[in-house]
Scaffold this motif. Structure first.
Motif, PDB file in Angstrom:
ATOM      1  N   ASP A  50     -38.348 -35.064   7.077  1.00 40.74           N
ATOM      2  CA  ASP A  50     -39.326 -34.694   8.100  1.00 40.74           C
ATOM      3  C   ASP A  50     -40.069 -35.979   8.476  1.00 40.74           C
ATOM      4  O   ASP A  50     -40.722 -36.592   7.630  1.00 40.74           O
ATOM      5  N   SER A  98     -39.918 -36.748   2.054  1.00 37.62           N
ATOM      6  CA  SER A  98     -40.731 -36.182   3.151  1.00 37.62           C
ATOM      7  C   SER A  98     -42.141 -35.842   2.673  1.00 37.62           C
ATOM      8  O   SER A  98     -42.347 -35.632   1.482  1.00 37.62           O
ATOM      9  N   PRO A  99     -43.044 -35.726   3.651  1.00 38.81           N
ATOM     10  CA  PRO A  99     -42.892 -36.175   5.033  1.00 38.81           C
ATOM     11  C   PRO A  99     -42.998 -37.699   5.107  1.00 38.81           C
ATOM     12  O   PRO A  99     -43.646 -38.328   4.278  1.00 38.81           O
ATOM     13  N   ARG A 131     -40.914 -35.697  14.978  1.00 37.64           N
ATOM     14  CA  ARG A 131     -42.242 -35.533  15.561  1.00 37.64           C
ATOM     15  C   ARG A 131     -42.727 -36.914  15.985  1.00 37.64           C
ATOM     16  O   ARG A 131     -42.421 -37.905  15.320  1.00 37.64           O
ATOM     17  N   TYR A 185     -48.424 -38.105   2.858  1.00 38.34           N
ATOM     18  CA  TYR A 185     -47.044 -38.551   3.090  1.00 38.34           C
ATOM     19  C   TYR A 185     -46.299 -38.869   1.801  1.00 38.34           C
ATOM     20  O   TYR A 185     -46.849 -39.456   0.876  1.00 38.34           O
TER      21      TYR A 185
END
Length: 194
Positions: A52, A30-31, A78, A94
């Protein structure tokens, strides 16, 4: 075009994650930024692993279905509606970027792929699968415009600050909803940012 494709109640590419992604998900951290996420099958799978995930797509219809799919499995993802031709991911942010069948014109790739590389943290992983030009003669999925198709040499060149973990052009069975079904010619590329 994508809003139209995703408008039905069925999931155009199914609800199960891409099998290449599933096989290599243990490399991801993650992310995670998921490009051209569509109806959420890959983002939801990654969220089920505790990652995530931000799924980005040009289709608000697809991403609304992605949110419903996540909720139906008790998961959270998300999402962000964005055109990848002008999208700028956060720099050095990221842990992983995934691109499953995100077929962009070469002029967009040439501008966007350096931004993807820049968006990765050191040690971050890029995971790609896309159709190659050999796919054009097949009726098993993918675009028919050769400029939207990719090859391994191009991917290796586009990510000069990444070390390849896996790179291959292969034929494999792809079973992903009604639009990706049957023997397919694909390029698979995984690399880690130095």
């Amino acid at each position: 075009m994508w809003n139209e494709r995703y408008a039905g109640s069925e999931f155009a590419y199914g609800t199960e994650a891409n099998s290449f992604l599933v096989q290599n998900a243990s490399l991801l951290k993650s992310p995670v930024l998921s490009l051209a996420e569509g109806e959420g099958r890959n983002a939801v799978f990654l969220a089920s692993l505790g990652l995530d995930v931000l799924g980005v797509d040009a289709s608000d219809v697809g991403l609304a279905k992605a949110q419903k799919l996540a909720a139906s499995r008790g998961l959270a993802i998300r999402t962000e509606v964005a055109d990848l031709a002008s999208y700028e991911p956060l720099e050095n942010h990221y842990g992983s970027v995934i691109s499953i069948s995100a077929h962009l014109p070469s002029h967009v790739r040439n501008k966007f792929y350096p931004l993807i590389e820049r968006s990765l943290q050191p040690g971050g992983v890029i995971l790609f699968e896309a159709y190659t030009k050999s796919q054009i003669s097949r009726n098993t999925g993918g675009p028919k415009d050769p400029d939207l198709l990719m090859n391994l040499a191009e991917l290796e060149k586009q990510f000069p600050n990444c070390e390849a973990i896996l790179g291959q052009e292969i034929e494999r069975e792809v079973i992903e909803g009604k639009f990706h079904t049957g023997l397919a010619s694909v390029v698979q590329f995984i690399a880690r940012k130095k």
